[in-house]
Design an enzyme around this catalytic site. Structure first.
Site, PDB file in Angstrom:
ATOM      1  N   HIS A   1      12.045   0.990   3.534  1.00  0.00           N
ATOM      2  CA  HIS A   1      12.448  -0.335   3.055  1.00  0.00           C
ATOM      3  C   HIS A   1      12.768  -1.222   4.247  1.00  0.00           C
ATOM      4  CE1 HIS A   1      13.155   2.371  -0.358  1.00  0.00           C
ATOM      5  NE2 HIS A   1      12.864   1.324  -1.129  1.00  0.00           N
TER       6      HIS A   1
ATOM      7  N   GLU B   1      -0.479   0.191  -5.784  1.00  0.00           N
ATOM      8  CA  GLU B   1      -0.737  -0.870  -4.806  1.00  0.00           C
ATOM      9  C   GLU B   1      -2.230  -1.091  -4.570  1.00  0.00           C
ATOM     10  OE1 GLU B   1       1.642   1.372  -4.473  1.00  0.00           O
ATOM     11  OE2 GLU B   1       3.418   0.100  -4.589  1.00  0.00           O
TER      12      GLU B   1
END
Lengths: 367, 421
Positions: free
Chosen positions: A171, A101
């Site tokens: 999530h 990321e």
């Protein structure tokens, strides 16, 4: 029309109703589509991922310098948002990156510095934190620190966020408040397909780096008649979705749909008229629309999925308190996620459900 | 007939496919998608001792003699002299700005002592269209590109002529005109950015060069950048200045392998290690690296071995963690400026008189720029609110107005006189 076709339609309709019923049982909210349309012209029924895909298609088609990249975006993305784009525009413009990321955002910044329209995807907002340094120290400060010589305004970061029913700790997160404390960044959260397309197109063309947090539970569930033409929706402006006179309910993303239900419930059960505001834009946020509403209704309830302490609701409370002090008739209420990590099996007890909001409304009027 | 032949072709194709699969499956080599390699029946761990350490490429010895004549890039005389003059000018500027910080006239400074050759040598091998991302100790690059003494001083003072408008600490230079991306303090963040920029410049006959120290190479962003550059095939030159220290941390505490260069091949990058005190070697490496990066559209890693002769910064006293003998050794036996001077003297391009005159001239020029810079006012103080965004959003305008009113009321408590109005 052939019997066959009629039958298919009937079955499809029945199925759709069934799915809706299932969804309303499984999810903590009932999705209500937008009926006002921002632009004239042809419209197509799309869910939110299709609307996003349509916006990305529009960008790639209109801006030759634009590129889309991230983990697994090449084959269409784990949420289907980039389906078909690599085939249409080539793998030089729509491509996978290594799984990193900080690399994705750093890479995006560098491309944007050279004038490339860079659309980076972080697979889940939960995984944006490795890129926190690149976003906060670099992207957000690029223009400022160089005296306007360099900027990465052409960078847009897309990240799926929010509760999804079973996403647990990594999530489900809603990290907007972490980024809201970052001058130089713009942050938006769409509540459905029409909004998602218009906001995404605005973010891509905005001269500042933008973060668009897409509530993933809406990707398939939210279906609207989305204009097929190119259009943009403003960053920094809130939408008054339901007008009311007794209480202002403020939320963003999925929570807007919860609040719309709360408004109905409050009307039915308590005869309270709620005004529902979708904040849309977290940074900069629309102080005027919010405060104007609260001055009228004299009460405000803010609701978000993220934890309470230092959540973005706190910023709203402080500002409303400062701007509307003489108008307030009850303390401003916040109904939010708890100050715990986002849990798996306990999700129904964690999220700010319509019942928790409803109880807060009751309490505000008993004050 | 047609139908028949079509089915025969199909049959043949199918047969070929199954033969292919069969050969693959029966093949002796491993078929794992993760690596193309061979089997071994000998259990063996590999370590840095399994390979020779990567050698250091040099052109000159410590006395400025070219060892293999064919390796001399045979640069034009004026280029060589300009290189040397830049190195000395850089030294003069460092000396004066360092002293001025000691006198409290600027808030912070970082010198470039011992690393002049890696800056000037690499900069000279590139053209102005190539984009530079730097860490902070690469002032020679900017100098070579044409940043003026006045521009350096103005930035350190954050005065009205600072291109960065006084927002950043001293030595955080940047110049759009010179394709030198503004420096920021967070280490290694510029590495993946350089890769993104290089991706944007693909097939334009331009490269991006990205400088960083051996310490910064430990950051996660360095790993990200190497891997992205290799997989996305970006024409970027990673230029590592391995000067032995990251503030007080010696390289033994920074990495366990064969320096930074050894990492290159593991990412699939063309890699070279060079004597960072040998300007001709640095020049050759960078020239070849640029050629390769443009031809192949792939990254190159250059590790320039050098020694940080100065303190880390004006906030550091390096005698607290290393001996002054060690520093003296590098200053006297292997100093990049001296090395080039020996080379020039051997070629009768430089002498003691020229040295004296140039030293005097540089000191005079630096002092002149310094005094000018010191006299200039700061920008408007309201500049604090500008350039956060392209256009000022309402909440910032509100904060600006509030502060303006406040300063108006309490002006005696603020240094308004130092700022432009």
């Amino acid at each position: 029309m052939s019997i066959n076709k009629v039958c298919t339609r009937c079955v499809r309709k029945l199925l759709r109703r069934e799915v809706k019923l299932l969804n309303s049982k499984r999810n903590h909210f009932v999705y209500t589509p937008d009926t006002t349309v921002p632009v004239k012209g042809d419209r197509l029924e799309m869910n939110m991922y299709q609307a996003i895909n349509n916006a990305l298609d529009t960008v790639l088609g209109t801006d030759k310098s634009s590129i889309i990249f991230g983990e697994d975006v090449g084959f269409g993305g784990v949420f289907r948002c980039t389906v078909g784009l690599r085939d249409k525009y080539g793998k030089q413009r729509v491509f996978n990156t290594p799984l990193c990321e900080q690399g994705i955002i750093g890479f995006g910044i560098g491309a944007a510095v050279m004038g490339t329209t860079a659309i980076a995807e972080i697979q889940f907002a939960d995984y944006i934190f490795p890129a926190f340094d690149q976003i906060v120290n670099e992207a957000a400060k690029y223009r400022y620190r160089s005296g306007g010589q360099f900027d990465c305004g052409k960078l847009t970061i897309r990240a799926p966020c929010g509760a999804v029913g079973h996403g647990a700790l990594y999530h489900s997160q809603s990290p907007e408040a972490y980024f809201a404390h970052t001058p130089g960044l713009k942050i938006v959260v769409p509540r459905g397909p029409i909004k998602a397309k218009g906001l995404l197109l605005s973010c891509v063309r905005d001269p500042d780096p933008c973060l668009i947090l897409e509530p993933k539970v809406l990707y398939r569930k939210a279906v609207e008649e989305v204009p097929v033409d190119d259009y943009q929706l403003p960053i920094g402006r809130a939408d008054v979705l339901v007008e009311g006179s007794d209480l202002t309910l403020i939320g963003w993303g999925t929570q807007v749909h919860v609040l719309k239900e709360v408004a109905e419930l409050a009307k039915k059960e308590l005869d309270i008229s709620c005004e529902v505001i979708d904040l849309v834009s977290i940074l900069p946020w629309d102080v005027d629309t919010v405060c104007k509403s609260v001055k009228k209704t004299k009460r405000a309830l803010i609701s978000h999925e993220a934890p309470l302490t230092s959540g973005f609701g706190a910023e709203l409370v402080a500002t409303i308190q400062e701007e509307c002090f003489l108008h307030l008739e009850a303390p401003i209420a916040r109904v939010t996620g708890f100050d715990t990590p986002f849990p798996h099996v306990y999700e129904p007890f964690y999220i700010p459900t319509k019942w928790r909001c409803f109880e807060a409304v009751q309490q505000m009027f008993d004050y | 007939m047609v139908v028949f032949s079509r089915s025969v072709t199909q049959c043949l194709r199918r047969l070929c496919r199954s033969i292919n699969t069969c050969t693959r499956l029966c093949s002796e080599s491993p078929l794992f998608p993760g690596a193309k390699t061979r089997w071994t029946e000998k259990l063996e761990f590999l370590n840095k001792g399994s390979y020779e350490p990567i050698p250091v490429y040099r052109v000159m010895d410590r006395q400025g003699n070219v060892i293999v004549p064919s390796e001399d890039p045979n640069l034009p005389e004026e280029t060589l002299v300009k290189m040397y003059k830049n190195m000395v000018l850089l030294n003069s500027m460092d000396k004066i700005l360092y002293e001025s910080q000691r006198q409290g006239r600027i808030s912070f400074y970082m010198t470039n002592y011992g690393e002049e050759a890696s800056h000037i040598g690499s900069a000279a091998a590139l053209s102005l269209e190539d984009v530079v991302y730097a860490q902070y100790r690469e002032v020679g690059v900017l100098m070579w590109r044409g940043f003026t003494l006045q521009e350096f001083v103005d930035q350190c003072y954050g005065n009205i002529d600072d291109m960065g408008k006084g927002k950043q600490m001293p030595v955080h230079y940047g110049s759009k005109k010179l394709n030198f991306v503004t420096i920021s303090s967070p280490l290694a963040t510029q590495l993946p950015q350089a890769v993104g920029s290089a991706y944007s410049l693909k097939d334009q006959n331009r490269v991006v060069i990205c400088y960083f120290g051996d310490g910064a190479a430990s950051e996660g962003d360095a790993h990200a950048a190497f891997n992205f550059a290799a997989t996305l095939q970006c024409p970027v030159l990673f230029f590592c200045r391995n000067n032995g220290y990251a503030i007080s941390t010696p390289v033994e505490e920074q990495y366990g392998g064969d320096g930074i260069a050894a990492q290159g091949p593991s990412y699939g990058m063309a890699t070279v290690r060079v004597d960072g005190n040998d300007i001709l070697a640095v020049y050759n490496c960078t020239t070849k690296a640029k050629e390769y990066a443009i031809r192949e559209q792939k990254p190159v890693l250059i590790e320039a071995m050098t020694y940080r002769v100065g303190d880390h910064s004006t906030s550091d006293d390096s005698t607290a963690y290393r001996s002054s003998d060690e520093v003296l050794h590098w200053q006297t036996n292997d100093y990049p400026v001296h090395k080039l001077r020996y080379y020039l003297e051997k070629r009768s391009l430089w002498n003691e008189d020229l040295e004296k005159a140039w030293l005097q001239e540089t000191r005079k020029d630096v002092l002149k720029a310094f005094n000018e810079g010191e006299k200039k006012p700061k920008p408007k103080w309201t500049e604090v609110f500008d350039d956060v965004y392209k256009y000022m959003p309402p909440h910032l305008t509100k904060q600006k107005n509030q502060m303006q009113k406040h300063v108006e009321k309490y002006k005696e408590h603020y240094p308004v006189h130092k700022f432009s109005s």
